[in-house]
Write a protein that holds these residues in place. Structure first.
Motif, PDB file in Angstrom:
ATOM      1  N   UNK A  96       1.806  26.542   5.032  1.00  0.00           N
ATOM      2  CA  UNK A  96       0.740  25.694   5.570  1.00  0.00           C
ATOM      3  C   UNK A  96       0.833  24.271   5.046  1.00  0.00           C
ATOM      4  N   UNK A  97       1.167  24.143   3.775  1.00  0.00           N
ATOM      5  CA  UNK A  97       1.153  22.838   3.111  1.00  0.00           C
ATOM      6  C   UNK A  97       2.434  22.044   3.362  1.00  0.00           C
ATOM      7  N   UNK A  98       3.561  22.720   3.419  1.00  0.00           N
ATOM      8  CA  UNK A  98       4.862  22.053   3.496  1.00  0.00           C
ATOM      9  C   UNK A  98       4.989  21.115   4.692  1.00  0.00           C
ATOM     10  N   UNK A  99       4.368  21.470   5.796  1.00  0.00           N
ATOM     11  CA  UNK A  99       4.551  20.709   7.025  1.00  0.00           C
ATOM     12  C   UNK A  99       3.280  19.949   7.409  1.00  0.00           C
ATOM     13  N   UNK A 100       2.536  19.525   6.398  1.00  0.00           N
ATOM     14  CA  UNK A 100       1.323  18.730   6.601  1.00  0.00           C
ATOM     15  C   UNK A 100       1.457  17.439   5.796  1.00  0.00           C
ATOM     16  N   UNK A 101       2.309  16.501   6.259  1.00  0.00           N
ATOM     17  CA  UNK A 101       2.596  15.299   5.468  1.00  0.00           C
ATOM     18  C   UNK A 101       1.369  14.480   5.100  1.00  0.00           C
ATOM     19  N   UNK A 102       0.329  14.547   5.906  1.00  0.00           N
ATOM     20  CA  UNK A 102      -0.885  13.788   5.606  1.00  0.00           C
ATOM     21  C   UNK A 102      -1.580  14.240   4.333  1.00  0.00           C
ATOM     22  N   UNK A 103      -1.241  15.445   3.859  1.00  0.00           N
ATOM     23  CA  UNK A 103      -1.863  15.971   2.644  1.00  0.00           C
ATOM     24  C   UNK A 103      -1.044  15.657   1.395  1.00  0.00           C
ATOM     25  N   UNK A 104       0.178  15.161   1.588  1.00  0.00           N
ATOM     26  CA  UNK A 104       1.121  15.069   0.480  1.00  0.00           C
ATOM     27  C   UNK A 104       1.312  13.633  -0.001  1.00  0.00           C
ATOM     28  N   UNK A 105       1.856  13.507  -1.203  1.00  0.00           N
ATOM     29  CA  UNK A 105       2.071  12.204  -1.812  1.00  0.00           C
ATOM     30  C   UNK A 105       3.401  11.627  -1.340  1.00  0.00           C
ATOM     31  N   UNK A 106       3.348  10.464  -0.711  1.00  0.00           N
ATOM     32  CA  UNK A 106       4.562   9.809  -0.227  1.00  0.00           C
ATOM     33  C   UNK A 106       5.475   9.440  -1.394  1.00  0.00           C
ATOM     34  N   UNK A 107       6.783   9.575  -1.179  1.00  0.00           N
ATOM     35  CA  UNK A 107       7.743   9.118  -2.164  1.00  0.00           C
ATOM     36  C   UNK A 107       7.914  10.002  -3.378  1.00  0.00           C
ATOM     37  N   UNK A 108       7.369  11.214  -3.353  1.00  0.00           N
ATOM     38  CA  UNK A 108       7.524  12.108  -4.502  1.00  0.00           C
ATOM     39  C   UNK A 108       8.966  12.607  -4.573  1.00  0.00           C
ATOM     40  N   UNK A 109       9.629  12.380  -5.705  1.00  0.00           N
ATOM     41  CA  UNK A 109      11.043  12.711  -5.837  1.00  0.00           C
ATOM     42  C   UNK A 109      11.292  14.216  -5.773  1.00  0.00           C
ATOM     43  N   UNK A 110      10.445  14.987  -6.435  1.00  0.00           N
ATOM     44  CA  UNK A 110      10.630  16.442  -6.437  1.00  0.00           C
ATOM     45  C   UNK A 110      10.527  16.996  -5.022  1.00  0.00           C
TER      46      UNK A 110
END
Length: 201
Positions: free
Chosen positions: A111-125
């Motif tokens: 659910x989370x992996x493909x919801x870019x709006x929820x994630x931090x841009x530019x995270x290296x990990x």
């Protein structure tokens, strides 16, 4: 009536508090995955996760900074797991089956992996884990000779991903309950992929 506690008992007390259990980061991630699986990412609250883990409300922020950081860590872990399961597939056909299996076994990550709006841009990990999963899919596509996938390997990869991801998404959202019924979803997907490959021959 005098207390039965000894000075030694009092000294032990801070070390016995839940905050000091072995892997707090893992405990918070586990609690977050439970919440997401039951109620979706929107139900996540760092304060609630702290309560579930038995730690102070500031403890989750120490590890993840904020809600976006926590969701980003979950997505990065998910892409790492997906890369591993895709690498275990014998060919592109089976990579699709493994993709569906991953979604069934890790629905909260999915659910989370493909919801870019929820994630931090530019995270290296996250970027690294996502690249590993993408490489695994591209490698599976590369094993198929051009006559079996067309001359554009990138487009073939998009087609394979779309088929597996679409099936997995419909499956998790219960839109395939009727067509799949009590059959094994992985076998249904395997049959579906075979039918479509034959149709393109």
């Amino acid at each position: 009536m005098s207390s039965s506690k000894t000075p030694a008992d009092e000294k032990k007390k801070p070390a016995d508090r839940p905050y000091h259990h072995g892997d707090l980061r893992r405990a918070i991630l586990g609690a977050a995955l439970d919440v997401i699986a039951a109620d979706g990412p929107s139900a996540l609250s760092l304060r609630d996760l702290a309560r579930r883990a038995g730690v102070s409300h500031a403890a989750p922020a120490h590890h993840f900074k904020d809600r976006a950081g926590l969701l980003t860590a979950i997505a990065a872990e998910g892409f790492g797991l997906l890369a591993t399961t895709l690498r275990e597939a014998a060919d592109l056909h089976e990579a699709g089956v493994h993709y569906v299996r991953f979604a069934r076994e890790h629905p909260a990550h999915f659910q989370v992996m493909f919801a870019p709006g929820l994630l931090r841009d530019g995270d290296l990990e996250l970027a690294t884990a996502r690249a590993l999963a993408g490489d695994a899919l591209r490698d599976a596509v590369a094993q198929v000779p051009p006559e079996g996938r067309g001359t554009d390997a990138r487009l073939a990869g998009v087609a394979a991903w779309s088929l597996a991801h679409g099936f997995a998404t419909l499956l998790l959202s219960h839109n395939l309950d009727g067509p799949v019924g009590d059959q094994d979803p992985e076998e249904v997907f395997r049959d579906l992929a075979t039918m479509l490959f034959r149709a393109g021959e």
